[in-house]
Design a protein around this motif. Structure first.
Motif: not given
Length: 292
Positions: A152-179
């Protein structure tokens, strides 16, 4: 590395969710319909808009009707992504009245939610149409409905970010702190992808100008600027374009209709908007039965 293709998985999610929605509604039968409707009676179900908005979910509704009765013929009068006014006929489904009634609520549930998301997305997209930025969704979706929310977001003129945890590495604050920091996190992610032969992009969230500087040196594909002020975003864009112009920039946090244009005008590439899918206002649609 071979690019990953998730289309079969997405198709499976769609089909499973539609069948689950039908099963949870009817279980072992629609008692009201079985008790009151002649099983040979035929007619047509006409779905109309009761409010102005952007239509989404036409194909999903067709699958819902076919899931109940393969003999139902669906004729759309409006395509996904088209704007409608209250009173406009969206589609017609012709077949057994009993089957139409069993499918009615599930078809409307999908279409109303998807059309609501598409309508809200279009409003955001139009707010920033004068810039080069694009609206992104998030993973803040209703469980079991992610495929439909993101479609529905695509139909409305937006773009999809990652669908789930498997199609993009998104390193967020907790990952950064742990690494142990932005750079170690990016470097570990890059090594892991190379070792596994996985071809997906790496995005890293930064919370300060210092983390941004460090991230740019490690050259991820995308940098997520989280809760930066407008001045901070402008400074981040200037720094990134000078240092590593190939890196894309995403802004998130405190995004609303009153702020989205100002954020886009800072020069970022993407703006993620959680409310598109976590605070959905359904578009009002209804179905009436006309008998043969």
């Amino acid at each position: 590395m071979k690019e990953r293709d998730f289309q079969n998985f997405f198709d499976l999610c769609r089909a499973r969710s539609i069948m689950q929605a039908l099963e949870e509604d009817r279980y072992d039968g629609d008692l009201t319909t079985m008790a009151t409707i002649d099983p040979v009676q035929r007619g047509r179900g006409v779905i109309c808009a009761k409010a102005d908005g952007i239509i989404a979910g036409i194909g999903v509704a067709q699958e819902v009707f076919r899931g109940i009765d393969s003999g139902i013929a669906v004729t759309p009068f409006i395509a996904d992504g088209e704007r409608v006014s209250a009173g406009v006929t969206v589609l017609e489904a012709r077949g057994g009245v009993a089957s139409l009634l069993v499918a009615e609520r599930t078809a409307l549930n999908f279409m109303q939610r998807m059309s609501g998301i598409a309508t809200r997305t279009r409003v955001f997209a139009e707010k920033i149409a004068h810039t080069g930025a694009r609206i992104l969704d998030t993973r803040k979706t209703a469980p079991g409905l992610r495929y439909f929310d993101k479609e529905a977001v695509k139909i409305g003129g937006g773009r999809n970010h990652r669908f789930g945890l498997f199609d993009l590495v998104l390193i967020k604050d907790n990952h950064i702190d742990a690494a142990g920091g932005v750079v170690p996190a990016i470097e570990r992610a890059r090594r892991y992808l190379a070792d596994k032969g996985i071809d997906v992009k790496i995005e890293v969230e930064v919370r300060s100008a210092g983390e941004l500087q460090a991230a740019l040196g490690a050259v991820p594909d995308i940098v997520l600027l989280d809760n930066f002020s407008l001045d901070g975003l402008r400074e981040a864009v200037a720094l990134a374009r000078t240092h590593s112009p190939e890196i894309l920039l995403e802004a998130s946090g405190n995004v609303g209709l009153q702020t989205v244009a100002h954020i886009a005008e800072t020069g970022v590439d993407f703006i993620s908007v959680g409310e598109l899918t976590h605070s959905v206002t359904a578009l009002d649609l209804s179905m009436t039965i006309q008998f043969d």
